[in-house]
Design an enzyme around this catalytic site. Structure first.
Site, PDB file in Angstrom:
ATOM      1  N   HIS A  53     -33.429 -25.415  10.768  1.00 53.29           N
ATOM      2  CA  HIS A  53     -33.096 -24.279   9.910  1.00 53.29           C
ATOM      3  C   HIS A  53     -31.684 -24.491   9.379  1.00 53.29           C
ATOM      4  O   HIS A  53     -30.852 -25.159  10.016  1.00 53.29           O
ATOM      5  CB  HIS A  53     -33.153 -22.978  10.702  1.00 53.29           C
ATOM      6  CG  HIS A  53     -34.528 -22.555  11.075  1.00 53.29           C
ATOM      7  ND1 HIS A  53     -34.813 -21.279  11.505  1.00 53.29           N
ATOM      8  CD2 HIS A  53     -35.708 -23.229  11.082  1.00 53.29           C
ATOM      9  CE1 HIS A  53     -36.102 -21.179  11.764  1.00 53.29           C
ATOM     10  NE2 HIS A  53     -36.663 -22.352  11.522  1.00 53.29           N
ATOM     11  N   GLU A  55     -29.134 -22.601   9.326  1.00 50.96           N
ATOM     12  CA  GLU A  55     -28.098 -22.158  10.256  1.00 50.96           C
ATOM     13  C   GLU A  55     -27.852 -23.193  11.354  1.00 50.96           C
ATOM     14  O   GLU A  55     -26.696 -23.476  11.709  1.00 50.96           O
ATOM     15  CB  GLU A  55     -28.498 -20.831  10.931  1.00 50.96           C
ATOM     16  CG  GLU A  55     -28.769 -19.704   9.974  1.00 50.96           C
ATOM     17  CD  GLU A  55     -30.238 -19.519   9.636  1.00 50.96           C
ATOM     18  OE1 GLU A  55     -30.691 -18.372   9.576  1.00 50.96           O
ATOM     19  OE2 GLU A  55     -30.933 -20.532   9.422  1.00 50.96           O
ATOM     20  N   CYS A  83     -33.220 -15.901  12.433  1.00 46.18           N
ATOM     21  CA  CYS A  83     -34.318 -15.707  13.381  1.00 46.18           C
ATOM     22  C   CYS A  83     -33.774 -15.715  14.816  1.00 46.18           C
ATOM     23  O   CYS A  83     -32.582 -15.901  15.039  1.00 46.18           O
ATOM     24  CB  CYS A  83     -35.357 -16.812  13.195  1.00 46.18           C
ATOM     25  SG  CYS A  83     -34.794 -18.449  13.741  1.00 46.18           S
ATOM     26  N   CYS A  86     -31.999 -19.076  15.759  1.00 43.47           N
ATOM     27  CA  CYS A  86     -30.680 -19.201  15.136  1.00 43.47           C
ATOM     28  C   CYS A  86     -29.692 -18.189  15.705  1.00 43.47           C
ATOM     29  O   CYS A  86     -28.524 -18.520  15.921  1.00 43.47           O
ATOM     30  CB  CYS A  86     -30.814 -19.062  13.624  1.00 43.47           C
ATOM     31  SG  CYS A  86     -31.745 -20.438  12.892  1.00 43.47           S
TER      32      CYS A  86
END
Length: 156
Positions: A53, A55, A83, A86
């Site tokens: 992701h 992040e 999420c 993260c």
């Protein structure tokens, strides 16, 4: 001096890169003392890595750059609410602040489904700013998934 809007525009540019690659269009920028430490976009498909992701990628890049996984004085700008995965990494990195554009009603772990970053049971709490360029951040995601649905329907 750059503003929250300026950094979010950079995150949106990263999201556009993900979009053009067929990845879910999320972009992130990690900033410390007004300077960009790292920038990235979602790439789990390209990397065959479910943790890729935006992040997570900026946290990894910044940690390598400064030689420490603790990023206590850093701010994360991300186009969509992080999420659970993260949010957990954000806590571990000890970020000072997270700034996100659009809420994620299906996976959001900051305000929508969970409040990981402000959970009093945890030993670190993160300042949260939401809604920076909300419309633009939400629109790129909506367009991406709308186009995917259209393509899925036309392949029958």
């Amino acid at each position: 001096m750059q503003t929250d809007n300026d950094f979010m525009k950079i995150a949106l540019a990263e999201a556009q890169k993900a979009y053009s690659l067929g990845e879910v269009p999320v972009g992130a920028v990690l900033v410390r003392k007004g300077s960009i430490l790292a920038r990235a976009h979602n790439s789990p498909i390209m990397r065959s890595d479910p943790s890729a992701h935006a992040e997570m990628l900026v946290l990894r890049q910044a940690g390598e750059k400064i030689g420490n996984y603790r990023l206590a004085d850093a701010e994360l700008f991300v186009t969509i609410e992080p999420c659970v995965m993260c949010a957990g990494a954000i806590i571990q990195a000890r970020l000072a602040r997270v700034i996100f554009g659009a809420r994620d009603q299906k996976c959001g772990a900051v305000v929508s489904l969970y409040s990981v970053l402000s959970d009093e049971r945890l030993n670190h709490h993160v300042e949260i700013t939401e809604g920076i360029l909300r419309e633009e951040c939400g629109e790129i995601l909506s367009r991406f998934f709308r186009e995917k649905r259209i393509k899925a329907g036309s392949s029958d």
